[in-house]
Scaffold this active site. Structure first.
Site, short mmCIF file in Angstrom:
data_model
loop_
_atom_site.label_atom_id
_atom_site.label_comp_id
_atom_site.label_asym_id
_atom_site.label_seq_id
_atom_site.Cartn_x
_atom_site.Cartn_y
_atom_site.Cartn_z
N GLU A 145 0.91 -1.35 0.16
CA GLU A 145 0.17 -0.01 0.29
C GLU A 145 1.49 0.79 -0.39
OE1 GLU A 145 -4.14 -1.92 2.62
OE2 GLU A 145 -2.32 -0.62 3.41
N GLU A 148 -6.21 -7.70 -0.78
CA GLU A 148 -7.39 -7.75 0.36
C GLU A 148 -8.58 -7.62 0.79
OE1 GLU A 148 -5.22 -5.03 3.09
OE2 GLU A 148 -3.60 -5.92 2.61
#
Length: 686
Positions: A151, A313
């Site tokens: 991320e 995710e």
């Protein structure tokens, strides 16, 4: 180049953290994964200290045992490079790697993403751990790919360490060549900001009234993006060389990062982390919020980078840290619904976050499909249902492409410049959501289309309609691309504040909308922000009943027609500019351009969609209620399609099939009036 996930089978799995659990659980976990249809796990993205417990001392025994065991159960592995969480020995010895606030305060060890992208020693140490891992796992039969870091730009997307200030100067020297050029394009003659030595130039720093030079601030965001990409490329180049048979991705779509450029320069495809329950704490603004359905727009943005991509995710439980982001549990059916929401928008591999909820640390409330007790709960049963369904139809899904004739246009310069500029920046998200809500509820699939330096007219001609709401930054080359598209038969809708800035954020010394004035057939004669203490005027739509007048929200461009091809469709009412044009249509070549002088709301969008006769591609097959989303994925070589219907309501909804159609998940042939269960999913054969 097609930056997309290429696979023959649909891979379903979970993020797995063996370092959090007794080793006695591993074998049971992998066996249960296999039983419920999981075939892939992500490992190690936060495990630097396990691979390198002390500087220069490497150990692979722990993850060798994990990966070998996964392989024995036929589970494939995605390895994360663990650079999102530098270990304590590193930040203690090399504090220059820490990120620093704009005020000059270093962020300390104790959370994650506390580093900067430009400290030379950090780049060196990241390259070393990536090298050691790639050398060790390049030939392991279970390892199929790599996730770079985790991320990028999440939690923190601004960087003000000394290394960043120095790197910014180098970046500017490379871009401008001289201080003379920089001073001109930053407009530093204003307020006597001119620089005479490179050492005087910094990233933005605290200023009086918190108002930095806007041209400096725009370049700063471009620099942050390039720094993140260079940081990723530092690892990518190593892994590409050492492990050429394993693919490379990274996860996330975060601020101040040109994810399209990142994919082009570094990745095989993008991955996204999908958390629809964020809508409970960050709801979309305006009436009739989409809530978790709004996440379909985020997925559209990911799809604009890679038409087939991975969800690294997928939310599977209630979510939150100890001190924030307290999201409720998915209702029965929502885990499955959100899974198919991702699949409907182009996903060919999906991993749930996470296999088991952590019993310690900041994310003890970020629940996985299993709770702490590891028992088979309703979320596990839903994941198992999805696993069985994808075993049945997964091969029909992979490789098919999302179909849309309409695109909402975006670009990074307007996104970043608009963060500081209140005279148009806030309008973009409002107008995007107005268009997306209407198109969603009218069952008209829509893409996000980012205009970049590599965009071609062929990219645009895939769409019958482009909506480019408030594109203030409009360089000549972009305007020429849009002219070419319309001239060849395309339709564009613009909103107020279009086309008045160049690539540096300077205002053109010409009538607005600048380089697209000819395309729009109008110039802006006058303009005004709608103040907080005044009611916005209305727009009388010519030929439409009085009660259908539209409120002209937030900002008003008062238009002057310049072309014989321009038709006035609406005029302002109840303002000092009564009767002046507010909405026009201009014919340009073989196409049409609509210019709307205000910020879009759902009323004006509905009116324009009606006027342009934009209809659902499935209107001949289906009649759907507003709560049900329609998505279509098609195999371009065979023309075979799957039609996804997703019910975001807790209540059953009735749909009407206008001819017999096979439903893929049940194998039944359906016709007539059918009831979809609350949070239900149907996949029809197209």
């Amino acid at each position: 180049m097609d930056k997309s996930l290429k696979s023959n089978t649909f891979a379903l799995g979970a993020c797995y953290y063996p370092e959090h659990w007794p080793e006695s659980l591993w074998e049971k976990d992998f066996r249960r994964m296999k039983e419920i249809g999981f075939s892939v796990v992500r490992l190690a993205e936060f495990a630097w200290s396990i691979f390198e417990p002390k500087e220069g001392e490497f150990s692979f025994d722990f993850f060798d045992r994990v990966i070998d065991l996964a392989h024995s159960f036929g589970i494939q592995v995605i390895l994360g490079t663990p650079t999102a969480t530098p270990p304590a020995w590193l930040t203690s010895k090399y504090p220059e790697v820490l990120n620093v606030s704009q005020e000059g305060v270093p962020y300390q060890h104790g959370q994650r993403r506390h580093y900067n992208y430009n400290a030379p020693i950090y780049l060196e140490l990241c390259a070393r751990i990536a090298t050691k891992m790639a050398e060790h796992y390049k030939d392991h039969p279970a390892v199929i790919g790599w996730q770079i870091d985790n991320e990028l730009n999440c939690e923190m997307n601004v960087f003000y360490s000394e290394a960043d200030h120095q790197a910014f100067r180098s970046w500017l020297k490379n871009k401008y060549g001289s201080l003379t050029e920089l001073n001109q394009l930053w407009g530093t003659v204003f307020w006597n900001q001119s620089y005479t030595e490179w050492s005087q130039v910094h990233l933005t720093r605290p200023t009086v009234s918190d108002s930095p030079n806007p041209h400096q601030a725009l370049d700063e965001k471009r620099f942050f993006s390039d720094s993140a990409i260079a940081f990723a490329k530092n690892q990518v180049d190593i892994i590409r060389k050492l492990a050429p048979n394993q693919w490379i991705t990274t996860n996330g779509l975060f601020g101040h990062l040109d994810s399209h450029k990142l994919a082009d320069e570094c990745l095989d495809f993008i991955s996204y982390d999908s958390y629809p329950q964020f809508s409970s704490i960050y709801p979309d603004k305006g009436p009739n919020p989409l809530l978790d359905r709004k996440w379909s727009w985020n997925l559209s943005v990911a799809r604009s980078i890679s038409s087939n991509f991975c969800i690294m995710e997928q939310q599977s439980g209630p979510g939150g840290w100890v001190n924030r982001m307290d999201m409720p549990a998915p209702k029965p059916g929502q885990l499955r619904l959100w899974t198919y929401q991702s699949i409907a928008h182009g996903v060919d591999m999906l991993l749930y976050f996470r296999w088991r909820t952590a019993a310690f640390g900041t994310e003890i409330y970020w629940h996985g499909i299993h709770n702490y007790d590891n028992r088979k709960n309703r979320r596990v049963l839903e994941a198992e249902q999805v696993g069985k369904e994808l075993e049945m139809i997964g091969e029909e899904i992979v490789g098919s492409k999302y179909q849309a004739d309409v695109a909402i246009v975006k670009d990074y310069d307007n996104e970043w410049d608009g963060e500081l500029d209140r005279w148009y920046g806030p309008f973009n998200s409002q107008s995007e959501m107005a268009w997306f809500k209407v198109l969603q509820r009218r069952h008209i699939p829509v893409d996000a289309l980012f205009l970049t330096k590599s965009s071609t007219v062929e990219d645009l001609l895939k769409y019958k309609l482009l909506v480019y709401p408030h594109s203030a930054v409009m360089p000549e080359e972009k305007a020429n691309l849009l002219k070419d598209y319309v001239n060849r038969g395309g339709k564009i809708v613009f909103g107020c504040r279009t086309g008045y800035k160049d690539n540096s954020g300077h205002c053109y010394l010409t009538p607005m909308p600048g380089p697209v004035a000819e395309l729009c057939g109008v110039i802006v004669d006058d303009f005004t922000m709608i103040g907080p203490n005044e009611a916005p005027p209305k727009i009388s739509i010519l030929g439409v009943e009085e009660h259908q007048e539209i409120i002209a929200e937030s900002f008003n461009d008062i238009l002057h027609v310049e072309s014989d091809q321009t038709e006035v469709l609406g005029t302002y009412k109840n303002a000092y500019y009564d009767g002046q044009p507010a909405l026009v249509k201009n014919t340009f070549g073989n196409g049409d351009v609509y210019y709307y002088g205000a910020v879009f709301n759902q009323e004006i969008v509905n009116l324009l969609v009606d006027r342009m006769q934009i209809n659902s591609p499935a209107s001949d097959l289906l009649k759907l209620p507003e709560d049900v989303e329609l998505s279509i994925r098609k195999h371009m070589d065979t023309e075979k399609a799957l039609i996804y219907l997703l019910n975001y309501s807790k209540d059953p909804k009735e749909i009407t099939l206008k001819k017999p159609i096979k439903e893929k998940l049940t194998g039944q042939t359906l016709n007539g009036n059918i009831t979809m269960e609350g949070y239900g999913v149907m996949i029809l054969e197209g």
